[in-house]
Enzyme design. Structure first.
Site: not given
Ligand SMILES: Nc1nc2c(ncn2[C@@H]2O[C@H](COP(=O)(O)OP(=O)(O)OP(=O)(O)O)[C@@H](O)[C@H]2O)c(=O)[nH]1
Ligand SMILES: *[C@@H]1O[C@H](CO)[C@@H](O)[C@H](O)[C@H]1NC(C)=O
Ligand SMILES: [Mg+2]
Length: 381
Positions: A281-283, A318
């Site tokens: 999950f990444e925004i 990241h």
């Protein structure tokens, strides 16, 4: 004539003011230089992370608001998948559309190192009214580069298989981790976007999302959003932190003063505590990954070969990038987005659970389990 006492007070006053001015400018401006100055001092107040205030009401969509007056962000969903992942991809898209996107209409970008099948395109595009596009990954962005010594890489894989390291024997998994770490944001289909939301096959979205997370990112200058954080398996990244330190020493001036080093390290940057944001999950802000500090960082890591000689994951890469090259207030915990990627889930608590009509059991929530790093995030604030 000034009395001696008034003179003493005047001097004291000047000293105190100077102290304030200097400490403020130290926090707000300038770049941290040495490793020890990258981690700021630990406060003694109880943590008060910004997400505890909730999303302000201006962002919440009300049933009465007309859809054509909606502000939109420059954003897209992105799904990296194989044709064989179709079932899981469909399941994830359907939930995202129902819980959020049928009201907001953001496009979908799909990426694959092989051409997508007609079936994949048909079944996925059927699920949405938004535009869908299907991109082929350039070969040199995906496959193990020739600069990697395959003998050494193979020996490392065999070693990890012996030690039961998850995906330890897999080259495709390593290609995927390296691609997500340093290449997806360079794909031509993503060039015209600033924000992305990464979606994986077989994940769950538990709650209705009545506001636009992309607009929150945009308006508040956030660069990275997460829902779950946890510890990495050390076997997959034995030399990663030393490489990070080597990079920082060789490239001073890339780290802002109010960074999130304390999320990554409990001893001022000497060692990595293995905390990372779970990147399924990444925004995030694509321009942040494309910026000079992160690009230099990724290239440095890539040259060391750890994506193949070890099994560096895109999640720690990241996370370290975001924690060091962004300010801590640019990293956002999406507390109100209920999410599961096996075997962990974040289930919103209290008011958020009710507002989102969430269907997860609030007692099944990873936030403050022993293996979660959310406490470390909270302690940044
Ligand atoms: N095109 C392509 N996509 C891949 C490949 N391997 C993984 N992916 C995608 O990359 C993402 C991460 O892979 P996963 O297999 O889910 O890895 P993971 O989340 O660490 O492990 P799981 O517990 O299996 O979900 C998913 O979106 C996959 O669909 C591959 O070889 N080719
Ligand atoms: C969207 O963002 C990208 C990347 O920053 C930029 O190149 C593009 O011009 C933006 N598009 C719009 C419509 O603002
Ligand atoms: Mg997965």
């Amino acid at each position: 004539m000034m009395t001696p006492w008034r003179y003493v007070f005047l001097v004291l006053g000047i000293i105190i003011s100077l102290h304030y001015i200097l400490s403020f400018s130290h926090q707000g401006y300038g770049k941290a230089t040495s490793l020890s100055s990258i981690a700021e001092k630990i406060g003694s107040k109880p943590p008060n992370p910004p997400y505890k205030q909730g999303i302000s009401d201006e962002y919440i969509h009300h049933a009465t608001s007309s859809s054509d007056s909606k502000r939109k962000a420059n954003a897209t969903f992105v799904v990296l998948a194989r044709n064989g992942d179709l079932t899981g991809v469909i399941s994830s898209i359907k939930q995202m559309e129902d819980r959020f996107n049928k009201e907001f209409n953001y496009p979908w970008v799909f990426l694959n190192e092989e051409p997508f099948s007609e079936e994949f395109k048909r079944r996925t595009s059927e699920l949405t009214d938004s535009p869908t596009s299907y991109g082929l990954i350039p070969k040199d962005h995906w496959y193990q580069p020739d600069s990697i010594d395959e003998e050494r890489a193979k020996a490392a894989r065999e070693d990890m298989v012996k030690n039961n390291v998850i995906y330890g024997g897999s080259v495709p998994y390593r290609n995927m981790c390296r691609y997500n770490s340093g290449f997806f944001f360079r794909h031509e289909l993503l060039q015209n976007y600033k924000y992305y939301w990464r979606v994986e096959p077989h994940v769950k979205f538990f709650c209705d999302i009545h506001y636009d997370p992309f607009l929150v990112m945009q308006d508040k200058g956030k660069v990275y959003g997460f829902t779950i954080s946890l510890f990495e398996y050390i076997e997959t990244i034995p030399t990663l932190w030393n490489t990070v330190k080597e990079f920082l020493n060789a490239n001073p001036g890339l780290v802002p003063a109010d960074n999130a080093m304390r999320f990554l390290s409990d001893d001022g940057g000497e060692t990595y505590n293995r905390c990372h944001f779970w990147s399924n999950f990444e925004i995030g802000d694509l321009d942040f990954w494309r910026s000079e500090p992160y690009s230099k960082f990724f290239n440095f890591l890539d040259e060391k070969g750890g994506f193949y000689y070890e099994r560096w994951g895109d999640a720690p890469v990241h996370s370290i990038g975001a924690a060091l090259f962004a300010r801590k207030d640019q990293i956002h915990f999406f507390e109100d987005i209920g999410y599961r990627h096996d075997p962990f889930q974040h289930c919103p608590q209290g008011d958020s659970h009710k507002r989102g009509k969430c269907w997860c059991n609030p007692t099944e929530n990873f936030d403050y389990e022993w293996y979660s790093c959310l406490k470390k995030y909270d302690e940044l604030f």
